[in-house]
Design a protein around this motif. Structure first.
Motif, PDB file in Angstrom:
ATOM      1  N   ARG A 127       4.671 -61.080  76.464  1.00 36.24           N
ATOM      2  CA  ARG A 127       5.980 -61.556  75.633  1.00 36.24           C
ATOM      3  C   ARG A 127       5.163 -62.695  74.875  1.00 36.24           C
ATOM      4  NH1 ARG A 127       9.361 -59.681  80.011  1.00 36.24           N
ATOM      5  NH2 ARG A 127      10.922 -58.405  78.851  1.00 36.24           N
ATOM      6  N   ASN A 130       2.972 -61.371  72.366  1.00 35.20           N
ATOM      7  CA  ASN A 130       3.844 -60.748  71.160  1.00 35.20           C
ATOM      8  C   ASN A 130       4.185 -61.900  70.081  1.00 35.20           C
ATOM      9  OD1 ASN A 130       4.517 -58.429  70.062  1.00 35.20           O
ATOM     10  ND2 ASN A 130       6.628 -58.677  70.803  1.00 35.20           N
ATOM     11  N   GLU A 131       4.159 -63.200  70.128  1.00 33.26           N
ATOM     12  CA  GLU A 131       4.496 -64.218  69.572  1.00 33.26           C
ATOM     13  C   GLU A 131       3.307 -64.635  68.645  1.00 33.26           C
ATOM     14  OE1 GLU A 131       7.542 -64.488  69.220  1.00 33.26           O
ATOM     15  OE2 GLU A 131       8.090 -63.666  71.099  1.00 33.26           O
ATOM     16  N   THR A 134       3.675 -63.600  65.087  1.00 34.71           N
ATOM     17  CA  THR A 134       4.680 -64.169  64.070  1.00 34.71           C
ATOM     18  C   THR A 134       4.232 -65.463  63.615  1.00 34.71           C
ATOM     19  OG1 THR A 134       6.395 -63.377  65.919  1.00 34.71           O
ATOM     20  CG2 THR A 134       7.063 -65.160  64.519  1.00 34.71           C
ATOM     21  N   GLY A 163       5.546 -72.469  66.871  1.00 34.95           N
ATOM     22  CA  GLY A 163       5.031 -71.516  67.825  1.00 34.95           C
ATOM     23  C   GLY A 163       5.670 -72.230  69.142  1.00 34.95           C
ATOM     24  N   LEU A 166       9.135 -70.841  69.568  1.00 41.39           N
ATOM     25  CA  LEU A 166       9.040 -69.573  70.177  1.00 41.39           C
ATOM     26  C   LEU A 166       8.833 -69.490  71.497  1.00 41.39           C
ATOM     27  CD1 LEU A 166       7.211 -67.501  67.221  1.00 41.39           C
ATOM     28  CD2 LEU A 166       9.617 -67.328  67.891  1.00 41.39           C
ATOM     29  N   VAL A 170      10.914 -67.890  74.518  1.00 39.81           N
ATOM     30  CA  VAL A 170      10.536 -66.836  75.387  1.00 39.81           C
ATOM     31  C   VAL A 170      10.716 -67.378  76.876  1.00 39.81           C
ATOM     32  CG1 VAL A 170       8.441 -65.547  76.226  1.00 39.81           C
ATOM     33  CG2 VAL A 170       8.818 -65.897  73.829  1.00 39.81           C
TER      34      VAL A 170
END
Length: 183
Positions: A127, A130-131, A134, A163, A166, A170
């Motif tokens: 996860r 996966n950022e 972005t 970041g 994010l 998460v």
């Protein structure tokens, strides 16, 4: 040749939208693949087999062609208008694109490992991984739209703050899932 610039630009946009869609989807599949570890057999094996097949197809059928379209059309625009290379924002954008391509290739390694039955990360780590696209997406779009008007130090700081936000989201989602699983 200059009349084709807008066509290259349009396909460059289509390419990078598709590329990012593939990057986001691929690592989401990695998350599901890692979560399949917690399932009972034979469901576990079937899910891992299916997710491995899906990740291989997303990589080969969506991501690779999209990346090639993005690079080809972007470099074609630079060939038509090489004066753009004199601007600082394009140099930073190209550096970010090289790093994004390295991330793309890193994901290929994960696809291969999962096909071999090895998962290098757990679902939480995937996860977080996966950022990364972005952050690339935000930085690249800001550079392409705002260009030299934006102070690059502020851009970098802003992307880092984004970041961190994010990452915090998460992490909070992970705590929420763990709390929900316990109750």
């Amino acid at each position: 040749m200059a009349q084709y610039y807008l066509y290259f630009k349009a396909f460059h946009i289509v390419g990078f939208v598709s590329w990012f869609a593939g990057l986001f989807y691929l690592v989401r599949i990695f998350v599901y693949h890692a979560e399949a570890e917690d399932r009972e057999e034979p469901i576990k094996s079937e899910l891992k087999k299916q997710f491995s097949l899906m990740s291989e197809r997303v990589y080969k059928i969506i991501m690779n062609p999209a990346m090639m379209i993005t690079w080809t059309c972007g470099l074609s625009m630079l060939a038509i208008n090489p004066a753009i290379l004199d601007q600082n924002w394009i140099r930073v954008k190209l550096l970010l694109l090289v790093l994004l391509t390295a991330y793309h290739l890193y994901c290929k390694g994960i696809v291969k490992k999962q096909l071999a039955g090895i998962s290098p990360f757990n679902s939480y780590q995937f996860r977080l991984l996966n950022e990364l696209p972005t952050l690339f997406l935000v930085a690249i779009v800001l550079l392409a739209v705002i260009k030299d008007v934006l102070n690059f130090a502020y851009l970098f700081l802003g992307v880092l703050v984004f970041g961190f936000i994010l990452f915090s989201i998460v992490k909070a989602y992970k705590r929420h899932r763990e709390k929900k699983a316990k109750s």
